[in-house]
Design a protein around this motif. Structure first.
Motif, mmCIF file in Angstrom:
data_model
loop_
_atom_site.group_PDB
_atom_site.id
_atom_site.type_symbol
_atom_site.label_atom_id
_atom_site.label_comp_id
_atom_site.label_asym_id
_atom_site.label_seq_id
_atom_site.Cartn_x
_atom_site.Cartn_y
_atom_site.Cartn_z
ATOM 1 N N GLU A 277 0.658 -0.624 0.565
ATOM 2 C CA GLU A 277 0.100 -0.069 -0.178
ATOM 3 C C GLU A 277 1.105 0.926 0.122
ATOM 4 N N ALA A 278 2.065 1.320 0.491
ATOM 5 C CA ALA A 278 3.113 2.296 0.570
ATOM 6 C C ALA A 278 3.123 2.512 -0.538
ATOM 7 N N MET A 279 4.471 1.532 -1.253
ATOM 8 C CA MET A 279 4.815 1.496 -2.175
ATOM 9 C C MET A 279 3.930 1.755 -3.779
ATOM 10 N N SER A 280 2.614 1.861 -3.025
ATOM 11 C CA SER A 280 2.000 1.980 -4.797
ATOM 12 C C SER A 280 1.472 3.403 -4.211
ATOM 13 N N HIS A 281 1.829 4.369 -2.997
ATOM 14 C CA HIS A 281 1.200 5.195 -3.196
ATOM 15 C C HIS A 281 2.486 6.173 -3.548
ATOM 16 N N GLY A 282 4.026 5.638 -3.686
ATOM 17 C CA GLY A 282 5.290 5.422 -4.103
ATOM 18 C C GLY A 282 5.908 6.655 -2.703
ATOM 19 N N SER A 322 18.227 10.891 3.924
ATOM 20 C CA SER A 322 18.657 12.753 3.204
ATOM 21 C C SER A 322 16.963 12.428 2.363
ATOM 22 N N ALA A 323 15.793 13.160 2.599
ATOM 23 C CA ALA A 323 14.974 13.575 1.864
ATOM 24 C C ALA A 323 15.155 13.400 0.496
ATOM 25 N N THR A 324 15.887 14.055 0.012
ATOM 26 C CA THR A 324 15.925 13.337 -1.998
ATOM 27 C C THR A 324 15.589 12.189 -1.255
ATOM 28 N N GLU A 325 17.085 10.917 -0.309
ATOM 29 C CA GLU A 325 17.158 10.013 -0.857
ATOM 30 C C GLU A 325 15.819 8.971 -0.635
ATOM 31 N N TRP A 326 14.705 10.015 0.050
ATOM 32 C CA TRP A 326 12.978 9.651 0.398
ATOM 33 C C TRP A 326 13.009 9.541 -0.548
ATOM 34 N N LYS A 327 12.351 9.984 -1.148
ATOM 35 C CA LYS A 327 11.614 10.516 -2.329
ATOM 36 C C LYS A 327 12.056 9.609 -4.029
ATOM 37 N N THR A 328 13.073 10.052 -4.156
ATOM 38 C CA THR A 328 14.181 8.940 -5.087
ATOM 39 C C THR A 328 13.674 7.279 -4.969
ATOM 40 N N MET A 329 13.770 6.563 -3.204
ATOM 41 C CA MET A 329 13.723 5.219 -3.211
ATOM 42 C C MET A 329 11.752 4.928 -3.080
ATOM 43 N N GLY A 330 10.659 6.330 -3.405
ATOM 44 C CA GLY A 330 9.637 6.008 -3.101
ATOM 45 C C GLY A 330 9.392 5.843 -4.885
ATOM 46 N N ALA A 331 10.172 6.661 -5.812
ATOM 47 C CA ALA A 331 9.911 6.723 -6.647
ATOM 48 C C ALA A 331 9.817 5.934 -7.813
ATOM 49 N N ASN A 332 10.934 4.970 -6.942
ATOM 50 C CA ASN A 332 11.361 3.781 -7.312
ATOM 51 C C ASN A 332 10.267 2.461 -6.794
ATOM 52 N N ALA A 333 9.481 2.748 -5.292
ATOM 53 C CA ALA A 333 9.283 1.872 -4.991
ATOM 54 C C ALA A 333 7.730 1.716 -5.444
ATOM 55 N N ARG A 334 6.819 2.741 -5.986
ATOM 56 C CA ARG A 334 5.300 3.056 -7.184
ATOM 57 C C ARG A 334 6.310 2.174 -8.262
ATOM 58 N N GLU A 335 7.171 2.269 -8.954
ATOM 59 C CA GLU A 335 7.397 1.500 -10.298
ATOM 60 C C GLU A 335 7.262 0.213 -9.997
ATOM 61 N N LEU A 336 8.162 -0.006 -8.924
ATOM 62 C CA LEU A 336 8.111 -1.866 -8.951
ATOM 63 C C LEU A 336 6.644 -2.467 -8.871
ATOM 64 N N HIS A 337 5.878 -1.659 -7.612
ATOM 65 C CA HIS A 337 4.428 -1.757 -6.989
ATOM 66 C C HIS A 337 3.920 -2.172 -9.135
ATOM 67 N N ASN A 338 3.802 -0.808 -9.366
ATOM 68 C CA ASN A 338 3.183 -1.281 -10.866
ATOM 69 C C ASN A 338 3.429 -2.399 -11.603
ATOM 70 N N SER A 339 4.456 -2.596 -11.614
ATOM 71 C CA SER A 339 4.815 -3.963 -12.485
ATOM 72 C C SER A 339 4.947 -5.309 -11.963
ATOM 73 N N LYS A 340 4.635 -5.303 -10.259
ATOM 74 C CA LYS A 340 4.666 -7.083 -9.816
ATOM 75 C C LYS A 340 3.822 -6.853 -8.480
ATOM 76 N N PHE A 341 3.172 -5.707 -7.913
ATOM 77 C CA PHE A 341 2.000 -6.156 -6.825
ATOM 78 C C PHE A 341 1.254 -5.674 -7.249
ATOM 79 N N THR A 342 0.447 -5.504 -8.522
ATOM 80 C CA THR A 342 -0.787 -5.083 -8.796
ATOM 81 C C THR A 342 -2.051 -6.430 -8.490
ATOM 82 N N VAL A 343 -3.372 -5.737 -7.937
ATOM 83 C CA VAL A 343 -4.507 -6.287 -7.728
ATOM 84 C C VAL A 343 -4.997 -6.926 -9.108
#
Length: 357
Positions: A277-282, A322-343
């Motif tokens: 759920e977190a990754m789907s929100h980036g 850092s906040a920048t590192e968290w944001k970059t990882m969040g964008a990657n998390a959304r991409e992984l979710h949408n390619s592998k962990f969808t409903v």
């Protein structure tokens, strides 16, 4: 096709999986769910429910589940019975043996984390594994929600020919305006789940206590969504922690949408829904390096991992990233979710199991 989902308790991830499957399957099938009466709201907006009285894990509650499950099977006559978690899996399969002369549905069992992967003595783990072996002949298919869970089943000697891995899935999130529920303007952390030993809430508290004593961590605040298994109980009041109790799924969305980091200090998991759920929100996830969590949290790509139980390491990573590192990882998390962990992929794979021989 008639499908009956049944669970002895659904708080947390089990409710999310059951609700997601039931809603999606209802488009072309007749679906019912059997759940505790006091937890029925967890499946909203799904409404085709049968409920039973539950006061905890005790003989009367087990009897209530078993009796109502037997009635549901005999009257509804489902083509597929989908049992969720250990106690429903055990009680349900015993009941199905008893009603076998009357109705013979396909039996799909989803442990949502085997009982024998929990922290415990080797003797206790062996006992749980033995019970599962006894019940395997009365099971058509076993759905493991992570490769880790499937590997543990093999390690404990369970047959593998009926086992399949299907990852949990959550909806892809489309961009829209969602009100921000946070008043804190620094780094907002989010913990969602039961406040118990398995979920590592004591580790979370220790980490926040360490951060509270560090003047460089004044910008870090934790929001806790959840309660103990049997109610709120008393939790330590701290200036860097806010408690909300359990929230409905629609009220959870703004917290996921606007948090900076989701924290999962669990000691074991089958395959948790919270990081998905977190990754789907980036949103990036920082989690214990244990069980199935490394299958979702890729270090320095979709989040960070720390040694299970190590509150000092958790606090240090939260402070130094850092906040920048968290944001970059969040964008990657959304991409992984949408390619592998969808409903869509989860529902399609489960329906294939229902239709397989």
């Amino acid at each position: 096709m008639k499908i009956l989902h049944a669970a002895e308790t659904i708080k947390g991830g089990v409710a999310t999986v059951m609700r997601t499957l039931a809603l999606a399957q209802s488009d072309a099938n007749t679906v019912r769910c059997l759940v505790p009466a006091d937890q029925a709201k967890e499946l909203a907006p799904f409404r085709n429910l049968r409920t039973f009285s539950r006061s905890g894990r005790n003989p009367m509650s087990f009897l209530s589940f078993s009796w109502n499950f037997a009635k549901a099977v005999v009257t509804f006559r489902p083509h597929v019975v989908h049992l969720h978690s250990t106690f429903a899996g055990a009680l349900g399969r015993i009941v199905l043996v008893l009603v076998w002369p009357i109705v013979r549905p396909k039996v799909v069992y989803m442990p949502h984390a085997w009982a024998f992967i929990m922290d415990g003595s080797p003797r206790k783990k062996k006992m749980f594994a033995t019970v599962e072996k006894w019940l395997y002949p009365f099971t058509s298919k076993v759905i493991c929600v992570s490769q880790y869970e499937a590997d543990e089943a093999r390690r404990f000697g369970l047959p593998t020919h009926k086992t399949i891995v299907i990852y949990n899935g959550t909806p892809n999130i489309t961009a829209k305006e969602i009100p921000n529920p946070y008043t804190h303007k620094g780094l907002n952390l989010l913990f969602v789940g039961r406040l118990d030993f398995q979920k590592g809430f004591d580790v979370m508290l220790d980490a926040m206590e360490r951060l509270a004593k560090n003047p460089d961590a004044a910008h870090i605040h934790l929001t806790v969504i959840g309660e103990g298994v049997h109610g709120k109980g008393s939790q330590p009041e701290r200036p860097n922690i806010t408690y909300t109790g359990w929230l409905s799924s629609d009220k959870l969305i703004p917290f996921f949408a606007h948090t900076d980091v989701v924290v999962m200090p669990s000691r074991w998991e089958g395959f948790a829904m919270v990081p998905l759920e977190a990754m789907s929100h980036g949103v990036p996830v920082i989690a214990s390096n244990v069980s199935s969590l490394p299958e979702v949290v890729i270090p320095n790509q979709t989040g960070l991992l720390f040694t299970v139980g190590d509150s000092a390491e958790l606090a240090d990573l939260l402070l130094k990233t850092s906040a920048t590192e968290w944001k970059t990882m969040g964008a990657n998390a959304r991409e992984l979710h949408n390619s592998k962990f969808t409903v869509e992929s989860m529902v399609a794979d489960v329906m294939k199991v229902y239709g397989s021989k």
